[in-house]
Structures are given as C-alpha cells and as structure tokens.
Enzyme design. Structure first.
Site, PDB file in Angstrom:
ATOM      1  N   HIS A 136      51.934  33.842  39.283  1.00 15.22           N
ATOM      2  CA  HIS A 136      51.253  33.076  40.026  1.00 15.22           C
ATOM      3  C   HIS A 136      51.536  31.610  40.664  1.00 15.22           C
ATOM      4  CE1 HIS A 136      47.453  31.655  41.599  1.00 15.22           C
ATOM      5  NE2 HIS A 136      47.135  32.277  42.183  1.00 15.22           N
ATOM      6  N   ASP A 213      49.575  33.148  30.310  1.00 11.40           N
ATOM      7  CA  ASP A 213      48.458  32.898  31.537  1.00 11.40           C
ATOM      8  C   ASP A 213      47.815  34.245  31.135  1.00 11.40           C
ATOM      9  OD1 ASP A 213      47.233  33.470  33.925  1.00 11.40           O
ATOM     10  OD2 ASP A 213      49.348  32.575  34.821  1.00 11.40           O
ATOM     11  N   GLN A 216      44.211  37.365  34.749  1.00 10.60           N
ATOM     12  CA  GLN A 216      44.325  38.603  34.752  1.00 10.60           C
ATOM     13  C   GLN A 216      43.589  39.343  33.775  1.00 10.60           C
ATOM     14  OE1 GLN A 216      44.033  39.489  37.819  1.00 10.60           O
ATOM     15  NE2 GLN A 216      44.368  37.427  39.338  1.00 10.60           N
ATOM     16  N   LYS A 239      37.182  35.500  36.374  1.00 16.67           N
ATOM     17  CA  LYS A 239      37.676  36.157  36.700  1.00 16.67           C
ATOM     18  C   LYS A 239      36.607  37.087  36.181  1.00 16.67           C
ATOM     19  CE  LYS A 239      41.630  35.245  38.813  1.00 16.67           C
ATOM     20  NZ  LYS A 239      41.963  35.233  39.469  1.00 16.67           N
ATOM     21  N   CYS A 377      49.047  33.950  46.875  1.00 20.16           N
ATOM     22  CA  CYS A 377      49.625  32.770  45.673  1.00 20.16           C
ATOM     23  C   CYS A 377      50.837  32.848  44.647  1.00 20.16           C
ATOM     24  CB  CYS A 377      48.403  31.796  44.719  1.00 20.16           C
ATOM     25  SG  CYS A 377      46.716  31.370  45.396  1.00 20.16           S
TER      26      CYS A 377
HETATM   27  N1  C6P Z   1      44.423  34.642  40.870  1.00 16.99           N
HETATM   28  C1  C6P Z   1      44.411  36.121  43.037  1.00 16.99           C
HETATM   29  O1  C6P Z   1      43.274  36.518  44.244  1.00 16.99           O
HETATM   30  P1  C6P Z   1      42.483  29.810  39.037  1.00 16.99           P
HETATM   31  O2  C6P Z   1      42.495  29.958  40.702  1.00 16.99           O
HETATM   32  O3  C6P Z   1      42.645  28.181  38.415  1.00 16.99           O
HETATM   33  O4  C6P Z   1      41.547  30.276  38.284  1.00 16.99           O
HETATM   34  O5  C6P Z   1      43.551  31.252  38.135  1.00 16.99           O
HETATM   35  C2  C6P Z   1      45.029  30.481  38.202  1.00 16.99           C
HETATM   36  C3  C6P Z   1      45.421  32.721  38.591  1.00 16.99           C
HETATM   37  C4  C6P Z   1      46.917  31.822  37.386  1.00 16.99           C
HETATM   38  N2  C6P Z   1      46.682  33.051  36.887  1.00 16.99           N
HETATM   39  C5  C6P Z   1      47.629  34.056  37.690  1.00 16.99           C
HETATM   40  C6  C6P Z   1      47.953  35.006  36.836  1.00 16.99           C
HETATM   41  C7  C6P Z   1      46.583  34.007  38.465  1.00 16.99           C
HETATM   42  O6  C6P Z   1      45.770  35.495  39.181  1.00 16.99           O
HETATM   43  C8  C6P Z   1      45.082  33.316  38.950  1.00 16.99           C
HETATM   44  C9  C6P Z   1      44.646  33.387  40.356  1.00 16.99           C
HETATM   45  C10 C6P Z   1      43.307  35.328  42.397  1.00 16.99           C
HETATM   46  O7  C6P Z   1      45.026  36.747  42.161  1.00 16.99           O
HETATM   47  C11 C6P Z   1      43.494  33.811  42.769  1.00 16.99           C
HETATM   48  S1  C6P Z   1      45.247  32.301  43.677  1.00 16.99           S
END
Ligand code: C6P
Length: 419
Positions: A136, A213, A216, A239, A377
């Site tokens: 991401h 990370d 997910q 999430k 993203c």
């Molecule tokens: N992915 C998606 O629709 P935040 O925005 O800080 O809560 O998470 C960022 C992030 C970092 N790593 C991974 C693997 C992610 O999937 C995400 C967030 C969302 O896939 C929003 S872009």
C-alpha cells in the site's frame, strides 16, 4: 469501576451463526437505493457492532474527560479505561507488555512513526530498505522519502503473475547493506497472504528488523507478535470493527525505548525547562497531546467483540466465502480475477473485458452493493498487472453466500448494460 465496554450479547452463541452475528451490526439492516445493503468494502473499512457504537456513546455520555491529567473522578476513570484498552490490544497481539503498544491514528501514522524515528536514526547513506511489490502507498512513500533524505536505496521484492512474492529474489536482495524490511501481511489489492514468518526469519538471520503492515491482516488472521517475532506490527482500528482515527503500533520494548520521539508536546514529557526536556517512558513518549480517548476505548470494545467471535471460526467462515465467490466469479465470461495466490484472504480484485471498474461499481451501487473500485492506494500493483484499476469485493465474517449471489447478479447486470 465504571463499565466502559458495553458487552456484546453473544454469550449464548455456541457456534458461529452468521445470521445472528449480522444482527449485531445495525448498518447491515439498511436499505441502499431501495435494496438491502450488501457491504463488500470491508478492506476499506469494516462496519461496527452495537457494542462498539454503544461503548463510544457511553464514554461521551458518562465518562468524558482528559486522561493522565486530572485527580478528579472522571479523569481517573477515563485514564483507567484508556489504559485498559491498551491492555486488550496487548493481549490481542500477544505482546509481552502494554508499554509496547503505542496508540496512533492508524496503520499509516504507525508506519510513518517508525520511518521517521527508527528510520532516521538507523538508515544512512548507501543503506538499503526492502519492501515488496504489493505494498500500500502507506508502506512505500515513508520509506521512499526516508531513502531520498538519507541517500539510501529502496529495494522491492517482485511478485509473480499470481500475486505471490518471489522469495528467491528476496534472498538475493538481502545483504549487509539492508538495514530494514517492511512488508505487508495481507495485500489489500490482491488478497495475497504473505509468508511473513519466513520473511522475518530470513531478515533476522542478518539482524535486520522487520515491520509488518497488519492493516488487512488483523481482521482475518490470529496475530501473535511473539510467535511471529516481528519487530514492529501496525494496524488500524477501523478495519477491525472499531472506530476510525485510532490504531496501534506494536514495537519490541528495547527498540521503542531507543527511538527518539515522533511528535512532541503534552503527556510525552517527564520534565521541561527552557534549557532541556526529559521525555516520558514508552508508551507515553510516542503519544504527544490529548489522544483519541473515545477511539481507544471503542477499539477495546471491538477487540472484546472479536474475542467473543473467535478468530478460527471467523477464518473458517471467510474461507468458505472466498471459495464460493472465486468459483462464482470464474463462471462469468469476461471476468478476470487479479491475484490468484494459493494463500489468499477473503478479498477478490477483478476486471471485466472492456468495462471500466468505476462503471462496475456504479451499477453494483444501484443494486445496494458496496465494493471499492480504483487503484486501492497500490498504484505499483496496477502497473505490475498493466491495468488502471480493479473492482474489489472484500468480505468480512458477517457476509453471506447469498450476498455473493447478489454480487454475481449485479455483475451480470453490468454485462447487460455495458457488455
Ligand atoms: N487500505 C483499502 O481500501 P489507514 O488508512 O491508515 O487506516 O490504512 C492504510 C493501509 C495500510 N496498509 C494496507 C495494507 C492497507 O490496506 C491500508 C488501507 C484501505 O484498501 C484504504 S486505502
């Protein structure tokens, strides 16, 4: 003590019962465009059970006050509840100590924190940082900027056409120049579950620290940071069926203790004079200013909810959804699944011949079906597969096979309209 977490009404549940579980999520009873909501955008953000919603409402109704700052009753109780939620996160991740859990706004802020504190002090000219081809943007850009500033190099583990990491290439990238590895546990654009144990083990053979990370990962897999032996683990509360604007960074205590602060201000100090500031111990050293108290307590409630559900039952149900959805989508002519790794989470990215993913999303929305379309993203992933975007259906434990049937019906409507 004031009961801050509203207990979910799941005590009588013996086995996982999806229809029963759905009743805990008020939004799932909504109609969208006159149709029952089919929420398949859980990778973007998950829905919240009553117990989380009620916990946040009750906090503001009955307990609202600042933490770590007052001798009055409400402040003390708020502080207890805030720290109690930290303990819940510690237990959820199986960290050794609650001081290894730093509240952040989410995964993004947690990765930035590590890049700008650990990274700035440990990466120098000529060093290398390894990430993967399926990261991401939140796990690319902080490292890219750090490498630019330090004249270090960002190295990328490539992936196969199925969306699996090429581990032999990882072996080749690891060297004496490697100073950090930052890797996604589950890809948000492909669904791949990465072999992070192996990634960590190989890095540790060379004493290289690893950040995972888990944005997910945390809602689909049981996470045990001691067993993984990762050095840092990040996730976002929203999430994990908790509130937005709250998440956590886990870090091994000895690393966190050694790192400089990320932001400065109230609560992260022990003493301040105009000549010198002495910082607080971890975790407070990394929590400057009034934190997201309601969010933290709400996240504690979400973790309680997950404990009632049990991760292995969640995983079993989601595996059934993934298998069923994969089979049904593969039956439709002109639909191509992007990301066919052997080990996948319950998420399907797909494209359709001659139909833009945004058009797929719009038609599905007219049927009350929420999916995400775009690059998620992950622009380098789109470049890898030579596509501008995908349509992505991402499932949670409250989704059902009949919702997948509705998704299939919606896709057939897309073909009728645009095909
Ligand atoms: N992915 C998606 O629709 P935040 O925005 O800080 O809560 O998470 C960022 C992030 C970092 N790593 C991974 C693997 C992610 O999937 C995400 C967030 C969302 O896939 C929003 S872009």
């Amino acid at each position: 003590m004031y009961q801050t977490t509203v207990q979910p009404n799941l005590k009588t549940i013996e086995a996982f019962d999806v229809e029963r579980v759905r009743q805990d999520f008020p939004i799932l009873q909504r109609l969208i465009n006159g149709k029952p909501l089919v929420y398949l955008d859980n990778a973007a953000t998950s829905q919240k059970p009553y117990s989380v919603i009620d916990t946040v409402r009750d906090y503001y109704s009955m307990l609202n006050s600042n933490v770590h700052r007052g001798v009055h009753y409400l402040s003390e109780q708020s502080t207890l509840a805030y720290e109690d939620a930290r303990l819940k996160i510690k237990e959820f991740l199986n960290a050794i100590s609650a001081c290894e859990i730093i509240y952040t706004r989410g995964a993004t802020e947690a990765i930035n924190l590590v890049a700008w504190t650990y990274g700035r002090t440990h990466i120098a000219e000529g060093d290398e940082v390894i990430i993967s081809a399926m990261e991401h943007h939140a796990n690319i850009v902080p490292w890219q900027l750090l490498c630019e500033e330090k004249k270090a190099k960002l190295k990328v583990i490539p992936m196969t056409d199925e969306g699996e990491l090429i581990m032999e290439e990882y072996d080749k990238l690891l060297s004496d120049r490697t100073k950090f590895v930052s890797i996604v546990q589950i890809s948000n654009s492909l669904g791949t579950v990465n072999p992070i144990r192996e990634v960590i083990r190989k890095a540790h053979e060379r004493n290289i620290p690893v950040l995972v990370d888990g944005a997910q990962g945390v809602s689909h897999l049981k996470v045990d940071v001691q067993e993984l032996d990762c050095d840092f683990y990040v996730f976002s509360g929203h999430k994990l069926f908790g509130p937005t604007g709250i998440g956590a960074l886990y870090g091994k205590a000895e690393l966190l203790q050694d790192m400089p602060p990320y932001q400065t201000g109230g609560d992260m100090i022990r003493s301040v004079t105009f000549e010198k500031t002495i910082f607080n111990d971890i975790p407070n050293k990394f929590e400057a200013g009034t934190p997201n108290i309601a969010g933290a307590i709400g996240l504690g409630a979400a973790i309680d909810y997950m404990k009632y559900l049990k991760m292995d039952e969640v995983a079993k149900h989601e595996k059934g959804l993934l298998e069923y959805a994969t089979q049904r989508l593969n039956e439709i002519d002109g639909v191509h699944i992007i990301g066919t790794a052997k080990n996948k989470a319950s998420l399907i990215s797909f494209v359709m011949d001659n139909i833009h993913p945004h058009d797929i999303g719009t038609i599905l929305d007219s049927e009350g079906i929420a999916i995400r379309t775009g690059h998620h993203c992950c622009q380098p992933v789109m470049q890898r597969f030579c596509i501008p975007a995908t349509a992505r259906a991402s499932f949670a434990f409250y989704n059902t096979k009949s919702e997948i049937d509705k998704l299939v019906y919606g896709i057939q409507k897309v073909i009728r309209v645009f095909g």
